[in-house]
Design an enzyme around this catalytic site. Structure first.
Site, short mmCIF file in Angstrom:
data_model
loop_
_atom_site.label_atom_id
_atom_site.label_comp_id
_atom_site.label_asym_id
_atom_site.label_seq_id
_atom_site.Cartn_x
_atom_site.Cartn_y
_atom_site.Cartn_z
N GLU A 190 0.85 -1.20 0.00
CA GLU A 190 0.00 0.00 0.00
C GLU A 190 0.88 1.24 0.00
O GLU A 190 1.84 1.32 0.76
CB GLU A 190 -0.90 0.08 1.26
CG GLU A 190 -2.07 -0.85 1.32
CD GLU A 190 -2.91 -0.60 2.58
OE1 GLU A 190 -2.76 0.49 3.19
OE2 GLU A 190 -3.68 -1.49 2.96
N GLU B 274 -13.65 5.62 -0.56
CA GLU B 274 -14.56 4.72 0.16
C GLU B 274 -15.25 5.50 1.28
O GLU B 274 -14.64 5.85 2.29
CB GLU B 274 -13.78 3.53 0.72
CG GLU B 274 -13.14 2.68 -0.37
CD GLU B 274 -12.20 1.63 0.18
OE1 GLU B 274 -12.68 0.70 0.85
OE2 GLU B 274 -10.97 1.76 -0.03
N LYS C 102 -15.36 4.45 5.37
CA LYS C 102 -14.17 4.20 6.18
C LYS C 102 -14.18 5.14 7.39
O LYS C 102 -14.46 6.33 7.26
CB LYS C 102 -12.90 4.42 5.36
CG LYS C 102 -12.70 3.39 4.25
CD LYS C 102 -11.29 3.45 3.68
CE LYS C 102 -10.29 2.89 4.67
NZ LYS C 102 -8.92 2.85 4.11
N GLU D 296 -9.07 9.44 5.15
CA GLU D 296 -9.29 8.00 4.99
C GLU D 296 -10.32 7.69 3.91
O GLU D 296 -10.28 6.62 3.30
CB GLU D 296 -9.75 7.39 6.32
CG GLU D 296 -8.66 7.24 7.35
CD GLU D 296 -7.60 6.24 6.93
OE1 GLU D 296 -7.96 5.17 6.42
OE2 GLU D 296 -6.41 6.54 7.09
#
Length: 398
Positions: A264, A320, A323, A329
């Site tokens: 990541e 997203e 999250k 985030e």
């Protein structure tokens, strides 16, 4: 459930250009689904191809996703979450999980790795830590029993916080309290031939100290860089310094030949007021420069490992919206949920020759744009009309 009737129609800008057949694009991307507004997995496949990614890291074994990637040639890394560790210690349960969740999709879906647990060692949870290696061993044993161990490796992901020291890179060292846990895991990985996966985010270093960390150094922009006083190696970006710090830490435990993959890395396009550097421009520079670097034939390896291939998974495919945590985030995606780019990366990416998704061939027949269950509208940036020219390579303008 996804309700595509509520989504705007997707628009992907395409143009056609000819490149030498030797051009190779290789980049990985993380495909998370902590959201309630994402497109179907079929549409996600088209976007993965649009980015030029040849590898995808999944956080579970969603059957819809595994089916969608069938016959695409994309390599999948599948995750077994931390909640599975206690069960996966039992080889019988591990084998049952693989037979139910992975085996039905093989070989059409190219599953090449299972990562067991995510950043387990830095949770400081003794139960999780004690279960990690037994779970990895059981999953590997199950793969052996199913004659799948030659094509699917077993690994786990780590946070960069496993390091006690990361600067200078040559002084990289693991936290002393984690070394006893890491050594048998590393031994297992050497024996089974799996890579060491690290989640590395230069963004966090900049966010923590924006006045002292040069922004150009973390964004792969031209800069003076830094010289490691011990090795005398020059670094012009922080990610490479972090990777080499991990290699130094592995060296210190006697596992320096274990390949390091970045499972990541990314940069958020939006953040809270106290999240320095989280904005569209910096995300565009970080991810754009990172992907261009990974594509480049002239840039291979890090200063301490110049002959090692870079294996990097960008985080993430989508923003997203569910999250938890700070605003950043929920804003790491290259794409918004409607399939439009979160920001322009500023260059074009090629789909691989003979791409199953694009139906390109070696006969010079113009390839088709990616297709999906809901359909994509292919338009030109100039006229908003479908436009093709004679070529063998399709591009997506980001």
């Amino acid at each position: 459930m996804d309700d595509h009737s509520t989504f705007p129609r997707f628009f992907i800008i395409f143009f056609i250009i000819t490149l030498p057949a030797t051009t190779v694009v290789s980049i990985g991307i993380n495909y998370g689904q902590i959201a309630n507004n994402l497109p179907s997995p079929d549409d996600a496949v088209a976007l993965v191809k649009c980015v030029g990614a040849t590898k995808v890291k999944l956080y579970d074994a969603d059957p819809r996703v595994l089916k969608a990637f069938a016959n695409t040639g994309v390599e999948l890394m599948v995750g077994l979450g931390n909640e599975y560790l206690s069960r996966m210690k039992d080889p019988t349960k591990a084998q049952a999980w693989i037979k139910t969740n992975l085996q039905p999709y093989l070989p059409a879906t190219k599953i090449t790795s299972i990562f067991v647990g995510n950043e387990v060692l830095t949770f400081n949870d003794t139960s999780l830590t004690s279960n990690l290696l037994p779970a990895m061993q059981s999953v590997h044993t199950a793969l052996v029993n199913l004659a799948l161990d030659k094509q699917i490796t077993v690994t786990t992901t780590h946070s960069l916080a496993v390091l006690q020291t990361s600067y200078p890179p040559s002084a990289g060292a693991f936290r002393p309290d984690l070394a006893p846990c890491l050594a048998p895991i590393l031994s297992f990985q050497v024996k089974t031939g799996s890579p060491f996966l690290i989640n590395a985010y230069p963004y966090f270093a900049y966010k923590a100290n924006p006045k002292q960390v040069p922004l150009d150094f973390v964004l792969f922009q031209p800069n003076q860089g830094m010289v490691d006083p011990s090795s005398n190696l020059h670094y012009d970006n922080m990610l490479f310094a972090q990777i080499d710090a991990v290699y130094s830490a592995l060296d210190s435990l006697g596992y320096g030949k274990l390949p390091v993959h970045i499972s990541e890395t990314g940069w958020p396009s939006k953040g809270d007021e106290d999240e320095a550097g989280a904005n569209l421009e910096n995300a565009k520079k970080y991810n754009g420069n990172l992907i261009k670097m990974a594509m480049s034939n002239s840039k291979k390896g890090t200063p301490s490992r110049p002959n090692s291939d870079l294996n990097i998974y960008v985080f993430a495919l989508f923003n997203e919206n569910m999250k938890p945590g700070p605003t950043s985030e929920r804003n790491y995606g290259l794409f918004k949920p409607d399939g439009t780019p979160a920001y322009p990366l500023g260059f074009s990416l090629a789909s691989a020759p003979n791409d199953p998704v694009n139906n390109s061939t070696s006969t010079g027949t113009p390839p088709r744009p990616p297709t999906s269950s809901t359909g994509y509208l292919s338009i030109s940036s100039a006229s908003s009309l479908v436009s093709y020219t004679n070529s063998t390579t399709a591009f997506c303008l980001l």
